[in-house]
Write a protein that holds these residues in place. Structure first.
Motif, PDB file in Angstrom:
ATOM      1  N   ASP A 118      -4.092  -1.761  -6.772  1.00  0.00           N
ATOM      2  CA  ASP A 118      -4.451  -2.161  -5.415  1.00  0.00           C
ATOM      3  C   ASP A 118      -3.670  -1.403  -4.339  1.00  0.00           C
ATOM      4  OD1 ASP A 118      -6.169  -4.064  -6.514  1.00  0.00           O
ATOM      5  OD2 ASP A 118      -4.535  -5.538  -6.672  1.00  0.00           O
ATOM      6  N   ASP A 161      -0.527   4.321   0.925  1.00  0.00           N
ATOM      7  CA  ASP A 161      -1.160   5.297   1.815  1.00  0.00           C
ATOM      8  C   ASP A 161      -0.291   5.477   3.058  1.00  0.00           C
ATOM      9  OD1 ASP A 161      -2.739   6.815   3.491  1.00  0.00           O
ATOM     10  OD2 ASP A 161      -4.595   5.818   2.897  1.00  0.00           O
ATOM     11  N   HIS A 179      -6.599   2.192  -0.930  1.00  0.00           N
ATOM     12  CA  HIS A 179      -7.880   1.629  -0.500  1.00  0.00           C
ATOM     13  C   HIS A 179      -9.039   2.383  -1.141  1.00  0.00           C
ATOM     14  CE1 HIS A 179      -5.829  -0.971   2.231  1.00  0.00           C
ATOM     15  NE2 HIS A 179      -5.343   0.025   2.958  1.00  0.00           N
ATOM     16  N   ASP A 180      -8.929   3.691  -1.216  1.00  0.00           N
ATOM     17  CA  ASP A 180      -9.982   4.516  -1.800  1.00  0.00           C
ATOM     18  C   ASP A 180      -9.514   5.047  -3.144  1.00  0.00           C
ATOM     19  OD1 ASP A 180     -11.597   4.207   0.517  1.00  0.00           O
ATOM     20  OD2 ASP A 180     -10.360   5.716   1.533  1.00  0.00           O
ATOM     21  N   GLU A 181     -10.342   5.845  -3.764  1.00  0.00           N
ATOM     22  CA  GLU A 181      -9.994   6.480  -5.034  1.00  0.00           C
ATOM     23  C   GLU A 181     -10.138   7.990  -4.890  1.00  0.00           C
ATOM     24  OE1 GLU A 181     -12.380   4.836  -8.106  1.00  0.00           O
ATOM     25  OE2 GLU A 181     -11.488   2.844  -7.964  1.00  0.00           O
ATOM     26  N   ASP A 227      -1.616   4.267   6.392  1.00  0.00           N
ATOM     27  CA  ASP A 227      -1.478   2.834   6.644  1.00  0.00           C
ATOM     28  C   ASP A 227      -0.148   2.544   7.340  1.00  0.00           C
ATOM     29  OD1 ASP A 227      -2.279  -0.153   5.726  1.00  0.00           O
ATOM     30  OD2 ASP A 227      -0.142   0.163   5.363  1.00  0.00           O
ATOM     31  N   PRO A 285       0.842  -1.203   0.000  1.00  0.00           N
ATOM     32  CA  PRO A 285       0.000   0.000   0.000  1.00  0.00           C
ATOM     33  C   PRO A 285       0.875   1.250   0.000  1.00  0.00           C
ATOM     34  CG  PRO A 285       0.081  -0.971   2.201  1.00  0.00           C
ATOM     35  CD  PRO A 285       0.783  -1.930   1.280  1.00  0.00           C
TER      36      PRO A 285
END
Length: 840
Positions: free
Chosen positions: A556, A464, A559-561, A467, A462
């Motif tokens: 992937d 982000d 998590h969001d867009e 995270d 990820p």
């Protein structure tokens, strides 16, 4: 009685030079005593005033101050003291103060007169830290403007003293010869196996060093993580040899550092970073193990800040390190590289000012000198473009206003010993009461990635940043245990390094454990305003960053867009990805509303006239941008004529020849002027480049909405009309566009195909012409063509052609082209009528 040192032999001469010239450059090898003896001698020689000694590292400042105080029989903090970050040992009686670079630079910003200071000594200048370079430049300005009585001494072990002496007004240079004992240098027989762990290689070398010498062993390692792993690898060696293994690095407390530096009843193995490379004497060391590695501060364009990278040291650093083994007797240095590899080492380290971000430097210069950093009197000037980029960033961060003055926010940033981006984020975090998480994220940017790389078939990492913040918090709660780190995919050593860097960053700060995630990201946004990314749309895996840089990410990885992202770490796509876009490695989601006001005047909405290349026409757009990044745009009905004309002019300037129709005449005109300039050098000729063509075309843009069918002949007329009469006259007589032949045809001379103009003409058209036509004070080059339009001869001398060549080729031409006239005497012949144009 203090033990004699090599520097003692030149102390009297050095003090006299400082008194007479006000400046001195002193070179002396490691261990000669320059750090402790010369500042003390200056203290005794100067009747009043403080002596400041700049040391590149906190450890060096503390240990040097303690050594001088002990040699003078005084208590540390009375006559002799030190000031480093978060620690000070001085009093009203202190006249000799050892300080770190940031302390000195900030004092110069706050008090450019250096009231009460008699002399400043810059020690270990060869390390070329950016703040040391900056301090030298600031001190010279102080001496040149307000304090000609301020003494400046620069000391170095390995650097060429000439440029420094010249910078300080051709001041004296002294060299003290060292009396170090011989140090045996041993190299590896073969290069290290890259699959072998560094700590295992060091362990074998330490065993060798312990058995080969009777004193302490100093091991140079690149960082804290390597020190900790090596310490674990040496547990059995320490037990077997009764040695004490001690760490030495900048993150330790003063008490912990003292354990490694001061004498011990037990034999020591000191595991150190390059803090022990110079200015620090570790008593009793007889052997050095050198990995040849160091963590080097280098600008990381992917993160927009400086980050530490493990790199090979220079030969000068290797010499410094080896010298640690020869202070008290013959020593041994085990270098963990081969003699062949040593020949590829750079001679010196690259100065930090050449490899680090300059935003903090530019802010300091603005505060100190109140002028453009490019115009500052640098000892070693950085690239002007790099300084301008740094200055532009400061304006975006709100540290400098439009006139170049340091703002209140900028003044607060100056007090923080971090990159201005991080400083701006921390200032915002203090306001929003979320210092700890913001400092954690700032520390992440300066260290290697927190997460382990996934193996084949494992999920994509990820990107982000929240995270990673969550994972770090969870492994930290679990005491950085192996099980929790493995379960969360966290690199244990990296997690510890991030936590340690965060704690250093916020030491002494008040911080609230209750914070909002949105506030954390908004704090990062304040420091990384130029890293905003606009996604290409719903479901997209790519976007555009401020500045126009394209970025992409794995499907992937988020998590969001989010519509907007903050790009905290990007990397070039590289050949493997076969992409011109950069890879987004660390990001945070950003709300559109957060962009309002984060930079004064941004976002901005403007009506614009936009050129559409496909149609060559102007369209009206209402565009909203954030630092140039287009957030939204829509067509509008009307556009002001001035805006239309400006947009057309800008496009014409970018690519004029794309739009100029009938350009042959215009290009020919420009070539004729260039030809005459070369033949008539005594005259002043007009410039005839693309810029002049654009200027001549500007009057033709009035009332237009397109660049289609822009007239080349019209532009040529405007150019000619602007030139002096003599230029126009010579253009017609010495560089005519066409020549009238005996046949009556006007033949065009080609001035555009090289340095020399030529006239391509059929041989029959020159019948009756005795001499070659002339242009520019000489005969024109003739391409004499046969009836098939192919050259028979190229010549400047037509008369010679008639005499010598024509008689030889006449028979062949007559045989091949019997319908054409081939007279015996072409000089008296009449050229045939031009052939009639065929009707289609």
């Amino acid at each position: 009685m203090n033990a004699p040192l090599p520097i003692d032999a030149v102390l009297t001469e050095a003090v006299s030079a400082v008194r007479d010239a006000g400046a001195l450059v002193l070179t002396a090898p490691p261990g000669s005593g320059k750090t402790t003896r010369l500042p003390a001698a200056l203290l005794d020689a100067l009747p009043s005033g403080e002596v400041l000694v700049l040391e590149p590292r906190r450890l060096a400042a503390r240990t040097a101050a303690r050594r001088v105080a002990a040699e003078r029989g005084s208590r540390l903090g009375d006559e002799v003291g030190y000031r480093v970050r978060h620690e000070e040992r001085t009093s009203a009686q202190t006249r000799l103060t050892f300080v770190t670079e940031g302390i000195l630079v900030r004092r110069l910003c706050e008090d450019a007169f250096l009231d009460g200071v008699a002399a400043v000594v810059l020690d270990e200048f060869h390390e070329r830290h950016v703040d040391t370079d900056l301090a030298l430049s600031m001190l010279r300005e102080v001496r040149d403007t307000v304090r000609d009585d301020l003494a400046v001494v620069v000391m170095s072990a390995t650097l060429d003293p000439g440029p420094i002496a010249s910078f300080l007004g051709d001041c004296p240079v002294l060299r003290a010869e060292g009396a170090l004992h011989d140090v045996e240098i041993r190299h590896l027989d073969r290069p290290l196996d890259p699959r072998e762990r560094l700590e295992d290689v060091v362990r074998r070398a330490v065993v060798d060093a312990v058995s080969s010498t009777g004193g302490d062993v100093l091991v140079f390692l690149p960082g804290v993580g390597e020190i900790q792993r090596t310490a674990r690898a040496l547990v059995d060696v320490a037990r077997r040899t009764s040695c004490e293994v001690l760490p030495l690095h900048g993150a330790l407390s003063a008490e912990e550092q003292d354990l490694a530096v001061l004498r011990s009843p037990r034999r020591k193995v000191v595991l150190a970073t390059n803090v022990a490379e110079s200015s620090v004497t570790i008593e009793g060391v007889t052997a050095v193990v050198d990995t040849g590695l160091a963590r080097v501060l280098r600008h990381d364009p992917g993160r927009g800040i400086d980050a530490l990278r493990v790199e090979r040291i220079s030969l000068a650093s290797a010499t410094q390190r080896a010298g640690r083994a020869g202070r008290t007797g013959p020593g041994l240095c085990l270098r963990l590289w081969t003699a062949a590899e040593e020949r590829s080492l750079p001679a010196f380290d690259t100065p930090e000012i050449r490899r680090s971000d300059l935003a903090g430097v530019a802010l300091t210069v603005r505060a100190f000198a109140s002028r453009d950093p490019v115009e500052f009197g640098w000892f070693d000037a950085p690239e002007a473009q790099a300084l301008r980029r740094a200055d532009a960033l400061l304006r975006r961060l709100g540290a400098v206003d439009a006139e170049g003055r340091v703002t209140a926010v900028g003044a607060e940033m100056l007090r923080l010993p971090v990159h201005p981006r991080i400083g701006r984020s921390l200032i915002e975090a203090r306001r929003r009461r979320c210092v700890r998480p913001v400092a954690t994220l700032a520390a992440m940017l300066g260290e290697r990635d927190l997460l382990r790389r996934p193996g084949p078939g494992e999920p994509t990492l990820p990107i982000d940043v929240l995270d990673r913040l969550d994972r770090l918090a969870r492994v930290e709660q679990g005491g950085f245990g192996d099980a929790s780190c493995r379960a969360l995919g966290v690199d244990r050593a990296a997690a510890r390094a991030v936590a340690r860097a965060r704690d250093q960053l916020i030491r002494g700060w008040r911080h609230d454990e209750r914070w909002d995630v949105d506030d954390v990201i908004r704090c990062l946004l304040a420091g990384f305003v130029d890293r905003v990314v606009l996604s290409a749309g719903s479901g997209a895996t790519q976007g555009t960053m401020v500045g126009g840089r394209g970025v992409e990410w794995d499907r992937d990885a988020l998590h969001d867009e989010p519509e907007f992202l903050l790009a905290l770490d990007v990397a070039d796509g590289g050949a493997r990805q076969m992409s011109t876009r950069s890879r987004l490695r660390l990001a945070a989601p950003v709300e559109r509303a957060w962009l309002d006001g984060v930079v004064p005047g941004e976002p901005r909405t403007e009506d614009a006239a936009v050129f559409e290349a496909a149609s060559g026409r102007i369209a009206g757009l209402r565009r909203t941008t954030f630092l140039g990044l287009v957030l939204d745009e829509r067509r509008t009905g009307s556009v002001e004529p001035e805006a239309v004309e400006a947009a057309l002019a800008a496009e014409l300037e970018a690519d004029p020849w794309r739009w100029i129709g009938d350009g042959d005449e215009l290009r020919g005109l420009m070539a004729r002027v260039r030809f005459l300039r070369a033949r008539f050098e005594e005259m002043a000729w007009p410039e005839v480049g693309d810029a002049e063509v654009v200027r001549a075309a500007l009057p033709l843009l009035a009332g237009r909405r397109t660049l289609r069918d822009l007239s080349g002949p019209q532009i040529a007329q405007i150019l000619v009309a602007s030139w002096p009469a003599e230029v126009r006259r010579l253009l017609g007589t010495e560089a005519p566009e066409k020549i009238v032949l005996k046949s009556g045809r006007r033949a065009r001379i080609d001035y555009t195909s090289g340095d020399e103009p030529f006239l391509a003409v059929r041989i029959q058209e020159l019948f009756g012409t005795l001499q070659s036509p002339r242009v520019g004070r000489g005969p024109v080059l003739l391409h004499l063509l046969g009836p098939n339009q192919r050259p028979v001869q190229v010549t400047r001398d037509l008369a010679s052609f008639w005499d010598n060549v024509y008689p030889k080729v006449r028979a062949e031409l007559k045989r091949r082209y019997p319908r054409h006239a081939w007279p015996d005497d072409p000089r008296t012949a009449t050229p045939p009528e031009p052939p009639a144009r065929r009707r289609r």
